[in-house]
Design a protein around this motif. Sequence first.
Motif, PDB file in Angstrom:
ATOM      1  N   GLY A  27       6.555  -1.328 -18.436  1.00  0.00           N
ATOM      2  CA  GLY A  27       7.015  -0.691 -17.217  1.00  0.00           C
ATOM      3  C   GLY A  27       7.332  -1.672 -16.112  1.00  0.00           C
ATOM      4  O   GLY A  27       7.341  -2.891 -16.288  1.00  0.00           O
ATOM      5  N   LEU A  28       7.603  -1.108 -14.944  1.00  0.00           N
ATOM      6  CA  LEU A  28       7.902  -1.908 -13.755  1.00  0.00           C
ATOM      7  C   LEU A  28       6.607  -2.328 -13.085  1.00  0.00           C
ATOM      8  O   LEU A  28       5.593  -1.625 -13.158  1.00  0.00           O
ATOM      9  CB  LEU A  28       8.742  -1.104 -12.774  1.00  0.00           C
ATOM     10  CG  LEU A  28      10.051  -0.474 -13.300  1.00  0.00           C
ATOM     11  CD1 LEU A  28      10.698   0.367 -12.203  1.00  0.00           C
ATOM     12  CD2 LEU A  28      11.008  -1.551 -13.779  1.00  0.00           C
ATOM     13  N   LEU A  29       6.638  -3.465 -12.434  1.00  0.00           N
ATOM     14  CA  LEU A  29       5.504  -3.826 -11.595  1.00  0.00           C
ATOM     15  C   LEU A  29       5.500  -2.904 -10.379  1.00  0.00           C
ATOM     16  O   LEU A  29       6.557  -2.614  -9.816  1.00  0.00           O
ATOM     17  CB  LEU A  29       5.608  -5.285 -11.158  1.00  0.00           C
ATOM     18  CG  LEU A  29       5.572  -6.343 -12.266  1.00  0.00           C
ATOM     19  CD1 LEU A  29       5.652  -7.740 -11.656  1.00  0.00           C
ATOM     20  CD2 LEU A  29       4.329  -6.216 -13.115  1.00  0.00           C
ATOM     21  N   PRO A  30       4.312  -2.410  -9.963  1.00  0.00           N
ATOM     22  CA  PRO A  30       4.279  -1.536  -8.770  1.00  0.00           C
ATOM     23  C   PRO A  30       4.967  -2.212  -7.587  1.00  0.00           C
ATOM     24  O   PRO A  30       4.724  -3.382  -7.281  1.00  0.00           O
ATOM     25  CB  PRO A  30       2.776  -1.352  -8.523  1.00  0.00           C
ATOM     26  CG  PRO A  30       2.137  -1.583  -9.860  1.00  0.00           C
ATOM     27  CD  PRO A  30       2.976  -2.624 -10.533  1.00  0.00           C
ATOM     28  N   TRP A  31       5.848  -1.476  -6.916  1.00  0.00           N
ATOM     29  CA  TRP A  31       6.683  -2.079  -5.872  1.00  0.00           C
ATOM     30  C   TRP A  31       5.853  -2.658  -4.735  1.00  0.00           C
ATOM     31  O   TRP A  31       6.249  -3.621  -4.073  1.00  0.00           O
ATOM     32  CB  TRP A  31       7.672  -1.040  -5.340  1.00  0.00           C
ATOM     33  CG  TRP A  31       7.016   0.111  -4.615  1.00  0.00           C
ATOM     34  CD1 TRP A  31       6.543   1.260  -5.164  1.00  0.00           C
ATOM     35  CD2 TRP A  31       6.757   0.184  -3.209  1.00  0.00           C
ATOM     36  NE1 TRP A  31       5.985   2.072  -4.207  1.00  0.00           N
ATOM     37  CE2 TRP A  31       6.111   1.431  -2.988  1.00  0.00           C
ATOM     38  CE3 TRP A  31       7.005  -0.655  -2.119  1.00  0.00           C
ATOM     39  CZ2 TRP A  31       5.694   1.841  -1.709  1.00  0.00           C
ATOM     40  CZ3 TRP A  31       6.602  -0.261  -0.860  1.00  0.00           C
ATOM     41  CH2 TRP A  31       5.961   0.983  -0.663  1.00  0.00           C
ATOM     42  N   ASN A  32       4.658  -2.070  -4.506  1.00  0.00           N
ATOM     43  CA  ASN A  32       3.813  -2.555  -3.413  1.00  0.00           C
ATOM     44  C   ASN A  32       2.615  -3.343  -3.913  1.00  0.00           C
ATOM     45  O   ASN A  32       1.660  -3.560  -3.160  1.00  0.00           O
ATOM     46  CB  ASN A  32       3.345  -1.389  -2.551  1.00  0.00           C
ATOM     47  CG  ASN A  32       2.459  -0.419  -3.356  1.00  0.00           C
ATOM     48  OD1 ASN A  32       2.418  -0.486  -4.593  1.00  0.00           O
ATOM     49  ND2 ASN A  32       1.767   0.470  -2.659  1.00  0.00           N
ATOM     50  N   MET A  33       2.644  -3.750  -5.178  1.00  0.00           N
ATOM     51  CA  MET A  33       1.481  -4.399  -5.791  1.00  0.00           C
ATOM     52  C   MET A  33       1.036  -5.612  -4.987  1.00  0.00           C
ATOM     53  O   MET A  33      -0.160  -5.823  -4.738  1.00  0.00           O
ATOM     54  CB  MET A  33       1.824  -4.810  -7.218  1.00  0.00           C
ATOM     55  CG  MET A  33       0.767  -5.651  -7.895  1.00  0.00           C
ATOM     56  SD  MET A  33       1.244  -6.058  -9.588  1.00  0.00           S
ATOM     57  CE  MET A  33      -0.089  -7.152 -10.065  1.00  0.00           C
ATOM     58  N   PHE A  34       1.993  -6.425  -4.570  1.00  0.00           N
ATOM     59  CA  PHE A  34       1.636  -7.679  -3.931  1.00  0.00           C
ATOM     60  C   PHE A  34       1.460  -7.530  -2.411  1.00  0.00           C
ATOM     61  O   PHE A  34       1.054  -8.476  -1.742  1.00  0.00           O
ATOM     62  CB  PHE A  34       2.700  -8.733  -4.238  1.00  0.00           C
ATOM     63  CG  PHE A  34       2.820  -9.018  -5.713  1.00  0.00           C
ATOM     64  CD1 PHE A  34       1.877  -9.810  -6.355  1.00  0.00           C
ATOM     65  CD2 PHE A  34       3.849  -8.477  -6.461  1.00  0.00           C
ATOM     66  CE1 PHE A  34       1.978 -10.079  -7.713  1.00  0.00           C
ATOM     67  CE2 PHE A  34       3.952  -8.736  -7.825  1.00  0.00           C
ATOM     68  CZ  PHE A  34       3.022  -9.532  -8.455  1.00  0.00           C
ATOM     69  N   ASP A  35       1.733  -6.321  -1.899  1.00  0.00           N
ATOM     70  CA  ASP A  35       1.555  -6.100  -0.460  1.00  0.00           C
ATOM     71  C   ASP A  35       0.098  -5.997  -0.085  1.00  0.00           C
ATOM     72  O   ASP A  35      -0.256  -6.205   1.084  1.00  0.00           O
ATOM     73  CB  ASP A  35       2.290  -4.822  -0.033  1.00  0.00           C
ATOM     74  CG  ASP A  35       3.793  -4.936  -0.222  1.00  0.00           C
ATOM     75  OD1 ASP A  35       4.286  -6.084  -0.271  1.00  0.00           O
ATOM     76  OD2 ASP A  35       4.468  -3.895  -0.334  1.00  0.00           O
TER      77      ASP A  35
END
Length: 984
Positions: free
Chosen positions: A253-261
């Motif tokens: 899947g995609l990496l969560p869009w806010n993972m690194f926030d």
Amino acid sequence: MMTNTHLMLVLLVHINCFSSSIESPNITTDQSALLAFKANIEDPRNILAANWSMFASVCDWIGVGCGSKHPRVTSLNLSNKSLSGTIPPHLGNLSFLARFDIESNSFLGTLPVELSNLHRLKYISFAKNNFTGDIPSWFGSFPKLEALFLQDNYFTGVIPSSLCYLPKLEILDLHQNNLKGQIPEEIGNLPSLNKLYLQNNQFSGPIPSSIFNISSLQDVAFKSNYLSGPIPSIPHNMSSLQIIDFGWNNLTGLLPWNMFDHLPRLQKTYLDRNQFSGEIPAGLFKHEQLQVLWLSHNQFGGTVPEGLGNLTTLKQLFIGWNNFKGEIPWQIGSLIGLEMLSFIHSGLEGPIPLFIGNLSLLTILDLSFNNFTGTIPIEISNLPNLDTLYLGDNNLSGPIPPAIFNSSTMVFLSLQTNRLSGHLPPSLWLPQLEYFYLAGNQLAGEIPPSISNASYLVSIDIPENLFSGYLPESFGSLIYLQDLNLAHNNFSSKPSSPETSFISSLTNCRFLKDIYIDENPLFNTNLPASIGNLSDSLEFFSASGCNINGSIPREIGNLTGLLSLNLDNNELIGTIPTTVGRLRELQSLSLQDNDLDGLIPVDICHLERLSYLILTNNELSGSIPACLGNLSSLKSLFLGSNRLTSSIPSSLTRVEDILQLNLSWNSLSGPLPNDIGKWQVVIDLDLSGNQLYGDIPDGIGGLIGIIHLSLSSNKLQGSIPESTASMIDLEFLDLSRNNLSGTIPKSLEKLLNLKYFNVSFNRLQGEVLNGGAFSNYSIQSFMGNQAFCGPARLHLPTCKSNAHRSRSRKVRKLLAYILPLVVAATMLVLALIIISVRSRKRKASLPTQGDTLPLATWRRISYHELQQATDGRRRLNDTNHDNGNNWLYGTRKRPTDEMFSDEMSLKDWVKQCLPSTLIQVVDANLLNSTGRERLAAKDCALSILQLAGECSADLPEERIDMKNVVVKLRKIKTKFLKDIERRR
């Protein structure tokens, strides 16, 4: 009164003594527990034996610590003491123990449940031992536990849920075990946890989202498991989290869009070797503390993000093996702190950017397996710390910057598989170089003697170039050299001194394992005897196509560590030396395409590990050694194109794991082995071009894994076994040029993978199959047989349909009785014609009728007399009815004459000749009259032959009824007599 008082004191003393004897355990208890531990284990270094003594205080024993308030054992640290054995239950009596460390020993077995009594434990390290079984659930009984290290053992089962309720646990390390199942969601209940290491196990299922609820978490490592699904979203800030390692799993899947926030202090991220897709979230590029980013071996796409240039603290960037496109963005040049940069196999193109030369801290640069073009920038030569340079498998061209060969730090230089050209500089200065890969380019010129300056070289791999000239003897100075590959160049050897040649110089390289010098004109003389002085470590020696002549030196037998010997395609003569029998580790021996003669030495049978024996295309003679059947490891045996005689040894069928067997084009005789089916895993069997005879055994169907089978050009006979249909993987079957008979089994239509089939030039007959793969074969697969019928596309006669076969049998029986009468009548008519013509001639020449014999005195001629008189040419052969043998009497031709084949039978020839060239068909003796009588005879013979054609039509329903045959014969006779009378 005094007496009573004295008695009371004595009683109190006894009471006190009794009380002392039953109070809680003391240091003596601890001593007993430790002595029991000592007695239960192995102590090869005598560390405990020399120190743990009854005559010394327990608290002074090595590895033992005691409390300051209570004289009890509080610490046991026996790490790295080479101890082994099992943990005895007595250690459960160390009730004040707070620290228990036996890391890096060889303890084994399961942990005793008595250890659950140690409620004061804060630190446990059982790491790097050989413990087995499940992780005990009683680890949850230690409410003060802060650190638990169980890594590098053989624990199995799942993580017990009891571990998830230890309120003070800060470190949980279970990595490198055999744990499985899912990581429990309850693990998020550890409020003090800061380091969680579960890597290198067999965990499966999703990553529990609860781990992102542990606000104290600093490091989390789930690497090298079987975790799947996406990374769960991070709902709130995790200001402590610094390291995430989820690499080597099956995450998608995609990496969560806010993972690194929500990870402001993230320093190291390892997400490599998963199946992530999409683009890299932009939030990643805001991290000011990120030092390591590994995203390689995923399915990320798009262009390489320019935002990577914002990660100015980055030291390691590995994003290769993805689906990027385009060029390396110039913003990467801002990462001046980079030490490792890898874009391997990323689909990138364009020139290598010049700004790479500004990354002065780089130690590793890997741009291999892309489509970079242009030249290698000279700026790369300016990287002062570079020790590893991978630029291989691109489309780079032009010369290699000479400065690259003048690096004091370079350890690994790989430029292979490009289009690089030019020469190596005469002066090489690479004092640290260990690996030198230039294969598959267009480099030319000589190898400079200065190669010896790279004195730490371990591997030289420069095949498939245009290098030429003499090989420098300075190779012998590379004392650490292990791998040498110079194949497919134009190197040569100095002809003047073969014993001090290149090969002889290599005898100084005592660690040498591999030598590949194939396809070089190195030798125009014998292989030097000094080959026997090469390294004892030598495992691979390959010198095919090197113009070696003379014999193989006996000294070759000194290379006792050799695994593979290849001297193919040379000009070797003489016999195979018996000393090869000393190469007991040898797994592959290939001497094909030479002029070796003599016998195959039985000494080869001593090579018990031999898997590949390739002696094809020599002049070897004699029989195949029966002892080859003892080589149980043999996988490929190629003895084709020699002069071998005798039969195939039955012992060869004992080699049941053989995959390839080629004995073709020798002079082998005798039958095929009866137990040929034992070769169940053979995929390629070629026995063609010999003198093998007898039937093909039914057991051949046991070759269930075979793909290629050739028995052509032998003397095999009998039928094609029905069991052949069991070879369901068969793709190539050649049975041509034998003496096989019968029909092609219909069951062969099941061989759906059969791409090539050939049974030409045998004695087969009957229907040519048209189902399955047989619909693809041409007439060349079937030509040169006796009596095939089949599809019109093969230009074969049409086969009788199944519906007509029973009727045909009845008609054939009927013909056996009636047709002799028809033939007899036909012969009688022909005889009457001859007699009539000749009688008229006599009558014309005689003076009176009285001189002739009356008709009543003529003797009747029987059928057998006619048959005898015509030398058997008019013999009835009802079994060959379909070939027309039963009616073409008087042609003086036989169906077996050379002019007839599958394409042109005797019957077909007669039909083509009638009526225009009747004279070529009819026996001239029947047409020896002249004038009008000859015309009448020809007309009569034509009518009879046409009637015979109607009698022998291919299909029974097309044949004329026998009653009508008799009527027509009478009409032919009447017409003939009238013609004779009219033309007289």
